[in-house]
Design a protein around this motif. Sequence first.
Motif, PDB file in Angstrom:
ATOM      1  N   ASP A   1       0.825  -1.214   0.000  1.00 60.16           N
ATOM      2  CA  ASP A   1       0.000   0.000   0.000  1.00 60.16           C
ATOM      3  C   ASP A   1       0.861   1.268   0.000  1.00 60.16           C
ATOM      4  OD1 ASP A   1       1.005  -0.278   2.528  1.00 60.16           O
ATOM      5  OD2 ASP A   1      -0.902   0.098   3.573  1.00 60.16           O
ATOM      6  N   THR A   2       2.153   1.133  -0.335  1.00 57.14           N
ATOM      7  CA  THR A   2       3.049   2.286  -0.359  1.00 57.14           C
ATOM      8  C   THR A   2       2.578   3.308  -1.392  1.00 57.14           C
ATOM      9  OG1 THR A   2       4.941   0.960   0.340  1.00 57.14           O
ATOM     10  CG2 THR A   2       5.416   3.037  -0.770  1.00 57.14           C
ATOM     11  N   VAL A   3       2.506   4.562  -0.992  1.00 57.58           N
ATOM     12  CA  VAL A   3       2.099   5.660  -1.866  1.00 57.58           C
ATOM     13  C   VAL A   3       3.304   6.518  -2.248  1.00 57.58           C
ATOM     14  CG1 VAL A   3       0.664   7.725  -2.093  1.00 57.58           C
ATOM     15  CG2 VAL A   3      -0.232   5.695  -0.921  1.00 57.58           C
ATOM     16  N   ILE A   4       4.161   6.792  -1.274  1.00 59.12           N
ATOM     17  CA  ILE A   4       5.369   7.580  -1.502  1.00 59.12           C
ATOM     18  C   ILE A   4       6.582   6.746  -1.079  1.00 59.12           C
ATOM     19  CG2 ILE A   4       6.634   9.672  -0.891  1.00 59.12           C
ATOM     20  CD1 ILE A   4       3.979  11.038  -0.334  1.00 59.12           C
ATOM     21  N   LEU A   5       7.524   6.580  -1.994  1.00 60.18           N
ATOM     22  CA  LEU A   5       8.711   5.769  -1.718  1.00 60.18           C
ATOM     23  C   LEU A   5       9.950   6.619  -1.972  1.00 60.18           C
ATOM     24  CD1 LEU A   5      10.060   3.093  -1.021  1.00 60.18           C
ATOM     25  CD2 LEU A   5       9.785   2.405  -3.414  1.00 60.18           C
TER      26      LEU A   5
ATOM     27  N   LEU B   1       1.450   3.307  -5.753  1.00 57.79           N
ATOM     28  CA  LEU B   1       2.622   4.176  -5.721  1.00 57.79           C
ATOM     29  C   LEU B   1       2.415   5.409  -6.598  1.00 57.79           C
ATOM     30  CD1 LEU B   1       5.505   4.376  -4.588  1.00 57.79           C
ATOM     31  CD2 LEU B   1       6.302   3.294  -6.700  1.00 57.79           C
ATOM     32  N   GLN B   2       2.588   6.584  -5.997  1.00 59.39           N
ATOM     33  CA  GLN B   2       2.414   7.839  -6.724  1.00 59.39           C
ATOM     34  C   GLN B   2       3.723   8.629  -6.860  1.00 59.39           C
ATOM     35  OE1 GLN B   2      -0.769  10.226  -5.128  1.00 59.39           O
ATOM     36  NE2 GLN B   2      -2.223   8.515  -5.087  1.00 59.39           N
ATOM     37  N   GLU B   3       4.592   8.513  -5.886  1.00 58.83           N
ATOM     38  CA  GLU B   3       5.835   9.285  -5.900  1.00 58.83           C
ATOM     39  C   GLU B   3       7.017   8.355  -5.616  1.00 58.83           C
ATOM     40  OE1 GLU B   3       7.908  12.979  -3.417  1.00 58.83           O
ATOM     41  OE2 GLU B   3       5.714  12.788  -3.495  1.00 58.83           O
ATOM     42  N   LEU B   4       8.010   8.393  -6.512  1.00 57.79           N
ATOM     43  CA  LEU B   4       9.183   7.528  -6.369  1.00 57.79           C
ATOM     44  C   LEU B   4      10.446   8.368  -6.550  1.00 57.79           C
ATOM     45  CD1 LEU B   4      10.608   4.791  -6.158  1.00 57.79           C
ATOM     46  CD2 LEU B   4      10.168   4.453  -8.610  1.00 57.79           C
ATOM     47  N   ASP B   5      11.258   8.427  -5.485  1.00 61.19           N
ATOM     48  CA  ASP B   5      12.489   9.217  -5.512  1.00 61.19           C
ATOM     49  C   ASP B   5      13.694   8.278  -5.434  1.00 61.19           C
ATOM     50  OD1 ASP B   5      14.550  10.989  -5.307  1.00 61.19           O
ATOM     51  OD2 ASP B   5      13.749  12.084  -3.582  1.00 61.19           O
ATOM     52  N   LEU B   6      14.435   8.176  -6.549  1.00 63.62           N
ATOM     53  CA  LEU B   6      15.648   7.360  -6.626  1.00 63.62           C
ATOM     54  C   LEU B   6      16.869   8.231  -6.887  1.00 63.62           C
ATOM     55  CD1 LEU B   6      14.147   4.511  -8.822  1.00 63.62           C
ATOM     56  CD2 LEU B   6      14.969   4.219  -6.478  1.00 63.62           C
ATOM     57  N   SER B   7      16.766   9.500  -6.565  1.00 66.02           N
ATOM     58  CA  SER B   7      17.851  10.439  -6.863  1.00 66.02           C
ATOM     59  C   SER B   7      19.073  10.183  -5.984  1.00 66.02           C
ATOM     60  CB  SER B   7      17.366  11.880  -6.673  1.00 66.02           C
ATOM     61  OG  SER B   7      17.008  12.099  -5.314  1.00 66.02           O
TER      62      SER B   7
ATOM     63  N   SER C   1      -0.333   4.524 -11.968  1.00 66.69           N
ATOM     64  CA  SER C   1      -0.486   5.243 -10.693  1.00 66.69           C
ATOM     65  C   SER C   1       0.601   6.293 -10.455  1.00 66.69           C
ATOM     66  CB  SER C   1      -0.467   4.241  -9.530  1.00 66.69           C
ATOM     67  OG  SER C   1       0.787   3.565  -9.471  1.00 66.69           O
ATOM     68  N   LEU C   2       1.782   6.094 -10.996  1.00 65.42           N
ATOM     69  CA  LEU C   2       2.917   6.952 -10.667  1.00 65.42           C
ATOM     70  C   LEU C   2       2.734   8.363 -11.224  1.00 65.42           C
ATOM     71  CD1 LEU C   2       5.581   6.520  -9.133  1.00 65.42           C
ATOM     72  CD2 LEU C   2       6.701   6.197 -11.349  1.00 65.42           C
ATOM     73  N   LEU C   3       2.934   9.360 -10.352  1.00 64.57           N
ATOM     74  CA  LEU C   3       2.787  10.762 -10.738  1.00 64.57           C
ATOM     75  C   LEU C   3       4.121  11.509 -10.774  1.00 64.57           C
ATOM     76  CD1 LEU C   3      -0.400  11.682  -8.635  1.00 64.57           C
ATOM     77  CD2 LEU C   3      -0.273  10.939 -11.029  1.00 64.57           C
ATOM     78  N   MET C   4       5.097  11.032  -9.992  1.00 63.79           N
ATOM     79  CA  MET C   4       6.398  11.697  -9.940  1.00 63.79           C
ATOM     80  C   MET C   4       7.503  10.656  -9.845  1.00 63.79           C
ATOM     81  SD  MET C   4       9.258  12.830  -8.279  1.00 63.79           S
ATOM     82  CE  MET C   4       9.040  12.658  -6.522  1.00 63.79           C
ATOM     83  N   LEU C   5       8.509  10.801 -10.724  1.00 65.69           N
ATOM     84  CA  LEU C   5       9.661   9.906 -10.715  1.00 65.69           C
ATOM     85  C   LEU C   5      10.929  10.742 -10.794  1.00 65.69           C
ATOM     86  CD1 LEU C   5      11.105   7.159 -10.951  1.00 65.69           C
ATOM     87  CD2 LEU C   5      10.670   7.248 -13.427  1.00 65.69           C
ATOM     88  N   ASP C   6      11.807  10.551  -9.823  1.00 69.26           N
ATOM     89  CA  ASP C   6      13.060  11.310  -9.789  1.00 69.26           C
ATOM     90  C   ASP C   6      14.235  10.323  -9.825  1.00 69.26           C
ATOM     91  OD1 ASP C   6      15.181  13.013  -9.430  1.00 69.26           O
ATOM     92  OD2 ASP C   6      14.337  14.040  -7.682  1.00 69.26           O
ATOM     93  N   ILE C   7      14.979  10.322 -10.940  1.00 64.49           N
ATOM     94  CA  ILE C   7      16.201   9.507 -11.019  1.00 64.49           C
ATOM     95  C   ILE C   7      17.388  10.411 -11.369  1.00 64.49           C
ATOM     96  CG2 ILE C   7      15.101   7.293 -11.541  1.00 64.49           C
ATOM     97  CD1 ILE C   7      15.661   7.768 -14.462  1.00 64.49           C
ATOM     98  N   SER C   8      17.325  11.626 -10.886  1.00 63.02           N
ATOM     99  CA  SER C   8      18.410  12.575 -11.123  1.00 63.02           C
ATOM    100  C   SER C   8      19.638  12.216 -10.280  1.00 63.02           C
ATOM    101  CB  SER C   8      17.942  13.995 -10.785  1.00 63.02           C
ATOM    102  OG  SER C   8      17.590  14.084  -9.414  1.00 63.02           O
TER     103      SER C   8
END
Length: 210
Positions: free
Chosen positions: A15-19, A40-46, A64-71
Amino acid sequence: MSRNLDKIPPDLPRDTVILLLAANHITHIPNHAFRELHYLQELDLSSNDIETVDPGAFQGVSDSLLMLDISNNHIQSVPKEAFARLRAKISLSNNPWHCECTLQEVLRELRLDPETVNEVICHTAVQEEYAGKPVIHVLDSGINFCNFHHKTTDVAMFVTMFGWFTMVIAYVIYYVRHNQEDARRHLEYLKSLPSNSQISKDFDTISTVL
């Protein structure tokens, strides 16, 4: 975040929404890494050490994903399928991107974060003069990296065909010269044999003596 993780945790709550996995030591995003995280809506891998992204890395979260950060990683290229059908706003800044046809096709389908889009820089490129320039500025100027790709492929095919043609010609020349040498030796051998008239004279001489 900042937990010295070297891979995506396999036991994440469904049920993770922000990771937030930023500032770790993750090097690879494997296929189906987030497949069970349907909310999952927000995933930060920066700020990791990511170098490779598998084609099916984000399968299961594309809706479902709204934001992905792989910077701030070490990514030079990604397969075209990796971001397929993603609707998320994506940050790709501060990676050592290699600007070529595949990256151009990937960017065409993405919704890039407007705040960081100018920080997506060509670290290297199929044409050296574009190294160090923002990818978007290069593409907006009308440059088509896929044209360079096709030209390179055509040149490679031409060089390969020329190489094969040269080998065939060299073989034909060798074959002809080798056969000429064999024919010359055979002719010299035939010339060294006694003629029929000489054989007849020798036979008549033997008959007369007898």
